[in-house]
Design a protein around this motif. Sequence first.
Motif, mmCIF file in Angstrom:
data_model
loop_
_atom_site.group_PDB
_atom_site.id
_atom_site.type_symbol
_atom_site.label_atom_id
_atom_site.label_comp_id
_atom_site.label_asym_id
_atom_site.label_seq_id
_atom_site.Cartn_x
_atom_site.Cartn_y
_atom_site.Cartn_z
ATOM 1 N N ARG A 38 9.756 -1.274 -4.566
ATOM 2 C CA ARG A 38 9.080 -0.902 -3.333
ATOM 3 C C ARG A 38 9.013 0.610 -3.201
ATOM 4 N NH1 ARG A 38 13.525 -2.992 1.178
ATOM 5 N NH2 ARG A 38 15.102 -1.342 0.825
ATOM 6 N N GLU A 39 8.007 1.054 -2.465
ATOM 7 C CA GLU A 39 7.783 2.476 -2.257
ATOM 8 C C GLU A 39 7.507 2.707 -0.780
ATOM 9 O OE1 GLU A 39 4.704 5.951 -3.793
ATOM 10 O OE2 GLU A 39 5.170 4.250 -5.090
ATOM 11 N N ALA A 40 8.481 3.272 -0.095
ATOM 12 C CA ALA A 40 8.318 3.623 1.304
ATOM 13 C C ALA A 40 7.670 4.991 1.409
ATOM 14 C CB ALA A 40 9.667 3.608 2.025
ATOM 15 N N VAL A 92 5.432 -0.477 0.511
ATOM 16 C CA VAL A 92 4.539 -1.208 -0.372
ATOM 17 C C VAL A 92 5.396 -1.815 -1.467
ATOM 18 C CG1 VAL A 92 2.569 -1.103 -1.937
ATOM 19 C CG2 VAL A 92 2.598 0.312 0.126
ATOM 20 N N TYR A 93 5.297 -3.108 -1.635
ATOM 21 C CA TYR A 93 6.081 -3.817 -2.632
ATOM 22 C C TYR A 93 5.223 -4.079 -3.859
ATOM 23 C CZ TYR A 93 9.899 -4.514 0.639
ATOM 24 O OH TYR A 93 10.958 -4.312 1.500
ATOM 25 N N TYR A 94 5.746 -3.687 -5.016
ATOM 26 C CA TYR A 94 5.033 -3.812 -6.271
ATOM 27 C C TYR A 94 5.721 -4.808 -7.186
ATOM 28 C CZ TYR A 94 2.640 0.524 -4.970
ATOM 29 O OH TYR A 94 1.896 1.487 -4.327
ATOM 30 N N GLY A 113 0.275 -3.880 -5.544
ATOM 31 C CA GLY A 113 1.096 -3.630 -4.375
ATOM 32 C C GLY A 113 0.647 -4.421 -3.164
ATOM 33 N N THR A 114 1.615 -4.808 -2.348
ATOM 34 C CA THR A 114 1.328 -5.494 -1.096
ATOM 35 C C THR A 114 2.172 -4.869 0.008
ATOM 36 O OG1 THR A 114 1.191 -7.669 -0.004
ATOM 37 C CG2 THR A 114 3.042 -7.327 -1.515
#
Length: 120
Positions: A38-40, A92-94, A113-114
């Motif tokens: 994930r990318e915050a 965003v979750y990859y 990503g979602t």
Amino acid sequence: QVQLVESGGGLVQPGGSLRLSCAASGSFFHVNDMGWHREASGKPRELVAVIRSGGSADYADSVKGRFAISRDYAKNTIYLHMNSLKPDDTAVYYCYAKVYTTRTTYGNYWGQGTQVTVSS
């Protein structure tokens, strides 16, 4: 050659739950590790959970006890069951997969990503 398709993201209130899914498709020999990163906003991408071809799983300390990763080997699909969600889980979750395209050659692949947003 390899595509990862994610689904399940959305807006949820703190304490709520979501289930993410990711399916690998295309032409390949074997799917090895699969997982979620994930990318915050303003932060580097970090590992959330990974499940290996043998079935063992690892989790980030921040999600242990709240998230669970599972895998349907026949469908080359993984899931991330997220419970007791917190605002800090917003990111965003990859989906990630280590895929052997031949018996001895592999590459790392990522989904598009979602977005998961945890907010009141």
